[in-house]
Design an enzyme around this catalytic site. Structure first.
Site, PDB file in Angstrom:
ATOM      1  N   GLY A   1      13.011  51.219  30.387  1.00  0.00           N
ATOM      2  CA  GLY A   1      12.909  49.902  29.756  1.00  0.00           C
ATOM      3  C   GLY A   1      11.564  49.254  29.992  1.00  0.00           C
ATOM      4  O   GLY A   1      10.975  48.650  29.091  1.00  0.00           O
ATOM      5  N   CYS A   2      11.065  49.388  31.192  1.00  0.00           N
ATOM      6  CA  CYS A   2       9.774  48.786  31.544  1.00  0.00           C
ATOM      7  C   CYS A   2       8.631  49.466  30.789  1.00  0.00           C
ATOM      8  O   CYS A   2       7.673  48.814  30.386  1.00  0.00           O
ATOM      9  CB  CYS A   2       9.555  48.840  33.047  1.00  0.00           C
ATOM     10  SG  CYS A   2      10.801  47.904  33.961  1.00  0.00           S
ATOM     11  N   THR A   3       8.758  50.771  30.565  1.00  0.00           N
ATOM     12  CA  THR A   3       7.747  51.510  29.797  1.00  0.00           C
ATOM     13  C   THR A   3       7.765  51.048  28.340  1.00  0.00           C
ATOM     14  O   THR A   3       6.710  50.771  27.756  1.00  0.00           O
ATOM     15  CB  THR A   3       7.996  53.027  29.910  1.00  0.00           C
ATOM     16  OG1 THR A   3       7.887  53.397  31.287  1.00  0.00           O
ATOM     17  CG2 THR A   3       6.999  53.819  29.084  1.00  0.00           C
TER      18      THR A   3
END
Length: 158
Positions: free
Chosen positions: A48-50
């Protein structure tokens, strides 16, 4: 879930000084005269952060047209942040908040639940800070896939 105590829109954004991925000192006041997308994310190099970071990376020209810089902040150490930037060709600073003192100032550190487990961590929340250093908008319902488009829409509405 714990109730987060987020700073209010219109109030001065909490000041901070921390290290970026290159272990250079970065302060919020360094960006006076520009809008700042200050987004808190749980952990570098997770799916998700990527997705969220790459969306902002790909929107850099649109952000620049709006006199805006993006800053991502997580509890990761600078060494992990530089790997994330290199791996994903990110074109903005990632900031290290290992002791989560900045997350505390912004009210985004708190109880989380994941797969039945409870733990303290960073909630994925984005703050839009105006040119004078005031909080212009708080995005507390962040969707990683559309975050960059949502940010641009908010900037256009301010």
């Amino acid at each position: 879930m714990s109730i987060l105590k987020l700073p209010k829109t219109g109030a001065p954004a909490p000041e901070f000084t921390t290290l970026n991925q290159n272990e250079e000192t970065v302060s919020l006041k360094d960006f006076r005269g520009k809008k700042v997308i200050l987004y808190f994310y749980p952990k570098a190099m997770t799916p998700g952060c990527t997705t969220q970071a790459c969306g902002l990376r790909d929107s850099k020209a649109e952000l620049e047209k709006r006199n805006t810089v993006a800053l991502g902040i997580s509890p990761d150490a600078p060494k992990r942040l530089v790997k994330f930037i290199d791996k994903e060709s990110l074109n903005f600073d990632l900031l290290s908040d290992e002791d989560h003192s900045i997350a505390d100032k912004y009210g985004v550190w708190g109880l989380k639940k994941f797969m039945g487990r409870e733990y303290d961590g960073i909630h994925r929340i984005t703050f839009i800070i105006d040119e004078e250093g005031k909080l212009a908008h708080v995005m507390d319902k962040v969707k990683t896939k559309s975050h960059h488009d949502d940010v641009l829409a908010v900037l256009d509405s301010l």
